[in-house]
Design a protein around this motif. Structure first.
Motif, short mmCIF file in Angstrom:
data_model
loop_
_atom_site.label_atom_id
_atom_site.label_comp_id
_atom_site.label_asym_id
_atom_site.label_seq_id
_atom_site.Cartn_x
_atom_site.Cartn_y
_atom_site.Cartn_z
N UNK A 116 0.83 -1.20 0.00
CA UNK A 116 0.00 0.00 0.00
C UNK A 116 0.87 1.26 0.00
N UNK A 117 1.96 1.23 0.76
CA UNK A 117 2.89 2.36 0.72
C UNK A 117 3.55 2.46 -0.66
N UNK A 118 3.94 1.32 -1.21
CA UNK A 118 4.60 1.32 -2.51
C UNK A 118 3.68 1.88 -3.60
N UNK A 119 2.38 1.58 -3.51
CA UNK A 119 1.44 2.13 -4.48
C UNK A 119 1.43 3.66 -4.45
N UNK A 120 1.58 4.24 -3.25
CA UNK A 120 1.63 5.69 -3.13
C UNK A 120 2.83 6.28 -3.86
N UNK A 121 3.90 5.51 -3.97
CA UNK A 121 5.17 6.03 -4.49
C UNK A 121 5.37 5.80 -5.98
N UNK A 122 4.50 5.03 -6.62
CA UNK A 122 4.80 4.55 -7.98
C UNK A 122 4.81 5.65 -9.04
N UNK A 123 4.10 6.75 -8.81
CA UNK A 123 4.10 7.83 -9.80
C UNK A 123 5.24 8.82 -9.58
N UNK A 124 6.04 8.61 -8.54
CA UNK A 124 7.06 9.60 -8.18
C UNK A 124 8.31 9.48 -9.04
N UNK A 125 8.94 10.63 -9.30
CA UNK A 125 10.27 10.68 -9.92
C UNK A 125 11.36 10.52 -8.88
N UNK A 126 11.04 10.86 -7.64
CA UNK A 126 11.99 10.81 -6.52
C UNK A 126 11.29 10.18 -5.33
N UNK A 127 11.92 9.18 -4.71
CA UNK A 127 11.38 8.54 -3.51
C UNK A 127 12.46 8.56 -2.43
N UNK A 128 12.12 9.13 -1.27
CA UNK A 128 13.04 9.20 -0.14
C UNK A 128 12.41 8.50 1.05
N UNK A 129 13.13 7.53 1.61
CA UNK A 129 12.65 6.75 2.75
C UNK A 129 13.53 7.11 3.95
N UNK A 130 12.94 7.73 4.98
CA UNK A 130 13.69 8.28 6.11
C UNK A 130 13.73 7.27 7.25
N UNK A 131 14.93 6.91 7.66
CA UNK A 131 15.15 5.91 8.71
C UNK A 131 16.15 6.45 9.73
N UNK A 132 16.45 5.64 10.75
CA UNK A 132 17.58 5.86 11.64
C UNK A 132 18.20 4.50 11.95
#
Length: 381
Positions: free
Chosen positions: A155-171
């Motif tokens: 479901x998260x990946x579906x939100x990102x599929x139209x993006x030119x840039x995807x940033x995943x923030x972690x620690x």
């Protein structure tokens, strides 16, 4: 310009749905699409503060294109507490890492490229995006069902599929700031101003950054194999912004400025256009160190005991210099001869020069615990 909606990503046994906020910033000006999420792992809260600062900046300086911001991306992990600790790195039912359950299958990329070898770039991009979306729909509609973690991830990946840039923030556990960099985007990665960098290939291993760039990079490689050069049309990065269970709004503002700097300047070497023409994000440059993924090494504790961590993340360490001190308090009160053969403590070191990136969060360790992760064979980014 700024809209927020709630997206259901999971369901409790009681039938209550768990939702996450999805914030979109869209001023109606054509431009690139950006997707940024944070807090997929429960204890990794710092990215939410970074999104807070990003939203403040975007409110003052509306970008071209569309930016989607998703804080608190995994309510299941965030609510996974054990006493005062937030666990939340692994699905407690299956044991799977929440960030290894995204989906991509590249088995038929060669067939796709053979079909589209003479198509124009806009046609190729649109058709390939449709293909990736169909993969996820097919996976979500599996008649045998999916594990909890993959429901969330897809479901998260579906939100990102139209993006030119995807940033995943972690620690990390106790961690310095570091960045996973697909090699094709090495030049653009400098704009983040993150001190430690790990260069990656096009392989897919289940994480969101790989689910983003691997399909497009493998597509570019497949076209190149048939003699046609096409760019990698999408960027994907994992940003590791300090230590888990920590919230630092000042550090978050610094890292938000680094992200804005990347977003502003990335178009200069990428196929998408600029998001702004006027703002100049002020950052204080730091030395940028890098290594290949194969040289990002783990050091495991040779014995069990209690650890005094000596080497600090982000600070270069010479071969043989003290990394940690391992104490064996079970030997307290032993005779001098016994302590000669089995000392109360021992100093641990590395066999080569390195830059520590992170270390285990607890001082109590078993034999074989991953004590440190370090960059080796480093070079300037």
């Amino acid at each position: 310009m700024i809209q927020t909606r709630q997206l259901a990503v999971a369901q409790h046994p009681t039938g209550v749905e768990l939702t996450i906020p999805v914030i979109t910033v869209d001023a109606g000006v054509p431009g690139p699409s950006v997707y940024i999420q944070a807090n997929l792992h429960g204890a990794e809260v710092q990215g939410n503060a970074v999104i807070h600062h990003l939203l403040e900046a975007l409110s003052l300086h509306p970008p071209a294109g569309r930016i989607t911001l998703v804080p608190l991306a995994n309510p299941l992990g965030i609510n996974h507490k054990n006493g005062e600790f937030t666990l939340g790195r692994f699905d407690p039912v299956t044991g799977n890492n929440w960030n290894r359950q995204y989906h991509f299958c590249g088995d038929d990329i060669a067939d796709f490229v053979a079909t589209e070898i003479d198509s124009d770039e806009d046609r190729i991009k649109a058709a390939f995006r449709d293909k990736l979306k169909a993969q996820l729909r097919h996976r979500l509609e599996d008649p045998w069902g999916l594990p909890v973690g993959q429901h969330l991830a897809l479901r998260l990946q579906q939100l990102s599929l139209d993006a030119d840039i995807v940033l995943d923030l972690h620690t990390g556990p106790v961690s310095g700031r570091h960045l996973y960099v697909p090699k094709y985007a090495r030049e653009r990665a400098r704009a983040f101003n993150i001190p430690l960098n790990i260069l990656m290939g096009s392989e897919f291993g289940g994480a969101l950054d790989e689910a983003t760039f691997s399909p497009w990079w493998q597509l570019s490689e497949a076209f190149a194999a048939l003699g046609r050069q096409v760019p990698v049309w999408v960027d994907g990065f994992t940003l590791e912004l300090g230590s888990q269970e920590q919230l630092d709004l000042t550090a978050a503002k610094r890292d938000a400025l680094g992200i804005l700097n990347y977003l502003q300047h990335s178009h200069q070497s990428a196929p998408w256009g600029p998001l702004w023409s006027l703002p100049q994000w002020q950052i204080e440059p730091v030395p940028l160190h890098a290594c290949e993924l194969v040289d990002y090494r783990a050091y495991y504790s040779p014995r069990g005991g209690q650890v005094e961590y000596l080497a600090k993340p982000e600070q270069p360490l010479a071969a043989g210099a003290p990394l940690a001190r391992l104490w064996h308090f079970d030997r307290l009160g032993a005779s001098e001869s016994e302590q000669h053969d089995h000392p109360l403590s021992e100093t641990l070191s590395l066999p080569c020069d390195a830059i520590p990136v992170l270390h285990f969060a607890s001082a109590s360790v078993q034999q074989g615990t991953e004590l440190y992760k370090v960059l080796t064979n480093t070079f300037p980014l």
